[in-house]
Motif scaffolding. Sequence first.
Motif, PDB file in Angstrom:
ATOM      1  N   MET A   1       0.826  -1.184   0.000  1.00  0.00           N
ATOM      2  CA  MET A   1       0.000   0.000   0.000  1.00  0.00           C
ATOM      3  C   MET A   1       0.875   1.254   0.000  1.00  0.00           C
ATOM      4  O   MET A   1       1.816   1.361   0.777  1.00  0.00           O
ATOM      5  N   ARG A   2       0.586   2.144  -0.899  1.00  0.00           N
ATOM      6  CA  ARG A   2       1.333   3.395  -1.005  1.00  0.00           C
ATOM      7  C   ARG A   2       0.947   4.335   0.123  1.00  0.00           C
ATOM      8  O   ARG A   2      -0.125   4.234   0.685  1.00  0.00           O
ATOM      9  N   LYS A   3       1.821   5.267   0.422  1.00  0.00           N
ATOM     10  CA  LYS A   3       1.598   6.222   1.499  1.00  0.00           C
ATOM     11  C   LYS A   3       1.530   7.635   0.946  1.00  0.00           C
ATOM     12  O   LYS A   3       2.069   7.919  -0.123  1.00  0.00           O
ATOM     13  N   PHE A   4       0.907   8.518   1.695  1.00  0.00           N
ATOM     14  CA  PHE A   4       0.917   9.943   1.395  1.00  0.00           C
ATOM     15  C   PHE A   4       2.189  10.513   2.006  1.00  0.00           C
ATOM     16  O   PHE A   4       2.453  10.332   3.198  1.00  0.00           O
ATOM     17  N   MET A   5       3.012  11.171   1.175  1.00  0.00           N
ATOM     18  CA  MET A   5       4.324  11.634   1.614  1.00  0.00           C
ATOM     19  C   MET A   5       4.623  13.012   1.048  1.00  0.00           C
ATOM     20  O   MET A   5       3.985  13.461   0.103  1.00  0.00           O
ATOM     21  N   ILE A   6       5.635  13.620   1.618  1.00  0.00           N
ATOM     22  CA  ILE A   6       6.243  14.790   1.014  1.00  0.00           C
ATOM     23  C   ILE A   6       7.696  14.408   0.753  1.00  0.00           C
ATOM     24  O   ILE A   6       8.334  13.743   1.576  1.00  0.00           O
ATOM     25  N   ALA A   7       8.191  14.786  -0.430  1.00  0.00           N
ATOM     26  CA  ALA A   7       9.550  14.438  -0.840  1.00  0.00           C
ATOM     27  C   ALA A   7      10.365  15.713  -1.038  1.00  0.00           C
ATOM     28  O   ALA A   7       9.869  16.694  -1.592  1.00  0.00           O
ATOM     29  N   PHE A   8      11.610  15.671  -0.600  1.00  0.00           N
ATOM     30  CA  PHE A   8      12.525  16.800  -0.735  1.00  0.00           C
ATOM     31  C   PHE A   8      13.735  16.356  -1.548  1.00  0.00           C
ATOM     32  O   PHE A   8      14.364  15.352  -1.224  1.00  0.00           O
ATOM     33  N   LYS A   9      14.053  17.134  -2.573  1.00  0.00           N
ATOM     34  CA  LYS A   9      15.143  16.780  -3.487  1.00  0.00           C
ATOM     35  C   LYS A   9      16.425  17.504  -3.112  1.00  0.00           C
ATOM     36  O   LYS A   9      16.454  18.723  -2.967  1.00  0.00           O
ATOM     37  N   HIS A  10      17.501  16.715  -2.969  1.00  0.00           N
ATOM     38  CA  HIS A  10      18.837  17.234  -2.729  1.00  0.00           C
ATOM     39  C   HIS A  10      19.353  17.864  -4.018  1.00  0.00           C
ATOM     40  O   HIS A  10      19.028  17.420  -5.119  1.00  0.00           O
ATOM     41  N   TYR A  69       8.969  11.969   3.842  1.00  0.00           N
ATOM     42  CA  TYR A  69       8.333  11.996   5.156  1.00  0.00           C
ATOM     43  C   TYR A  69       6.874  11.626   4.968  1.00  0.00           C
ATOM     44  O   TYR A  69       6.184  12.179   4.103  1.00  0.00           O
ATOM     45  N   GLU A  70       6.418  10.692   5.789  1.00  0.00           N
ATOM     46  CA  GLU A  70       5.025  10.254   5.691  1.00  0.00           C
ATOM     47  C   GLU A  70       4.117  11.256   6.392  1.00  0.00           C
ATOM     48  O   GLU A  70       4.349  11.635   7.536  1.00  0.00           O
ATOM     49  N   ILE A  71       3.086  11.681   5.671  1.00  0.00           N
ATOM     50  CA  ILE A  71       2.065  12.577   6.209  1.00  0.00           C
ATOM     51  C   ILE A  71       0.850  11.698   6.530  1.00  0.00           C
ATOM     52  O   ILE A  71       0.497  10.823   5.732  1.00  0.00           O
ATOM     53  N   CYS A 117       3.348  23.468  -1.572  1.00  0.00           N
ATOM     54  CA  CYS A 117       3.276  22.371  -0.601  1.00  0.00           C
ATOM     55  C   CYS A 117       2.906  22.892   0.779  1.00  0.00           C
ATOM     56  O   CYS A 117       2.053  22.313   1.464  1.00  0.00           O
ATOM     57  N   TYR A 118       3.497  23.997   1.181  1.00  0.00           N
ATOM     58  CA  TYR A 118       3.218  24.574   2.491  1.00  0.00           C
ATOM     59  C   TYR A 118       1.747  24.959   2.618  1.00  0.00           C
ATOM     60  O   TYR A 118       1.068  24.578   3.583  1.00  0.00           O
ATOM     61  N   VAL A 119       1.231  25.710   1.655  1.00  0.00           N
ATOM     62  CA  VAL A 119      -0.165  26.169   1.728  1.00  0.00           C
ATOM     63  C   VAL A 119      -1.124  24.987   1.648  1.00  0.00           C
ATOM     64  O   VAL A 119      -2.096  24.913   2.401  1.00  0.00           O
ATOM     65  N   ALA A 120      -0.862  24.034   0.740  1.00  0.00           N
ATOM     66  CA  ALA A 120      -1.746  22.875   0.600  1.00  0.00           C
ATOM     67  C   ALA A 120      -1.817  22.086   1.909  1.00  0.00           C
ATOM     68  O   ALA A 120      -2.909  21.683   2.330  1.00  0.00           O
ATOM     69  N   LEU A 121      -0.683  21.877   2.546  1.00  0.00           N
ATOM     70  CA  LEU A 121      -0.677  21.139   3.813  1.00  0.00           C
ATOM     71  C   LEU A 121      -1.370  21.929   4.921  1.00  0.00           C
ATOM     72  O   LEU A 121      -2.137  21.361   5.702  1.00  0.00           O
ATOM     73  N   CYS A 122      -1.121  23.223   4.978  1.00  0.00           N
ATOM     74  CA  CYS A 122      -1.792  24.049   5.992  1.00  0.00           C
ATOM     75  C   CYS A 122      -3.301  24.049   5.792  1.00  0.00           C
ATOM     76  O   CYS A 122      -4.063  23.912   6.750  1.00  0.00           O
ATOM     77  N   LYS A 123      -3.751  24.200   4.545  1.00  0.00           N
ATOM     78  CA  LYS A 123      -5.193  24.222   4.247  1.00  0.00           C
ATOM     79  C   LYS A 123      -5.860  22.904   4.628  1.00  0.00           C
ATOM     80  O   LYS A 123      -7.042  22.879   4.934  1.00  0.00           O
ATOM     81  N   SER A 124      -5.101  21.816   4.592  1.00  0.00           N
ATOM     82  CA  SER A 124      -5.684  20.513   4.936  1.00  0.00           C
ATOM     83  C   SER A 124      -5.650  20.252   6.443  1.00  0.00           C
ATOM     84  O   SER A 124      -6.179  19.250   6.909  1.00  0.00           O
ATOM     85  N   GLY A 125      -4.992  21.133   7.197  1.00  0.00           N
ATOM     86  CA  GLY A 125      -4.976  20.993   8.650  1.00  0.00           C
ATOM     87  C   GLY A 125      -3.668  20.533   9.261  1.00  0.00           C
ATOM     88  O   GLY A 125      -3.581  20.393  10.479  1.00  0.00           O
ATOM     89  N   VAL A 126      -2.647  20.278   8.451  1.00  0.00           N
ATOM     90  CA  VAL A 126      -1.350  19.885   9.010  1.00  0.00           C
ATOM     91  C   VAL A 126      -0.863  21.039   9.900  1.00  0.00           C
ATOM     92  O   VAL A 126      -0.861  22.200   9.466  1.00  0.00           O
ATOM     93  N   PRO A 127      -0.473  20.752  11.137  1.00  0.00           N
ATOM     94  CA  PRO A 127      -0.128  21.816  12.092  1.00  0.00           C
ATOM     95  C   PRO A 127       1.273  22.396  11.889  1.00  0.00           C
ATOM     96  O   PRO A 127       2.164  22.244  12.727  1.00  0.00           O
TER      97      PRO A 127
END
Length: 154
Positions: A1-10, A69-71, A117-127
């Motif tokens: 099962m896949r997860k909801f994540m945020i990915a950061f590129k080096h 990072y798993e959200i 990414c920041y606004v989308a996560l904030c709008k969804s309730g991520v603290p």
Amino acid sequence: MRKFMIAFKHYQHDGKDFYHQLMKTFLRSEFIHCELVFSDGKVGSSNEFTGVNIFKEDRSRNPLYWEYYEIPWYYEAETRKYVARKVGKPYNWGGVLGSMLYPMGLSQDGFCCADLCYVALCKSGVPLPNHDPESVSPNDLRLMIQKLYPRIYP
């Protein structure tokens, strides 16, 4: 099962080309891009070529150059809806400059990767902490996320 994540590129993701070196220098960070990776394998982000878009994940990514990072799953639907409403908005170079130099105010005309990414996560309730979205770099967002959620190795 896949997860909801945020990915950061080096910055070394595609080698040491001039563009990535420049982004590393201006952002004062090893991390130069971020993306929301949805559980169905689609990715939501903004880049200089397509602006805001939802596209199929590149499964050939070198994990040495990406941090994930798993959200929690319950934030995914609202995050995805927000990004879907913004598809087609152009890349916001002002946001890139804002995160590099000084906050310039969120452009209604587009997004860079970190402010989307920041606004989308904030709008969804991520603290996440309260910040001017255009002043948030990929690394700033990474540091915020690290305090909330575990790094994973997909």
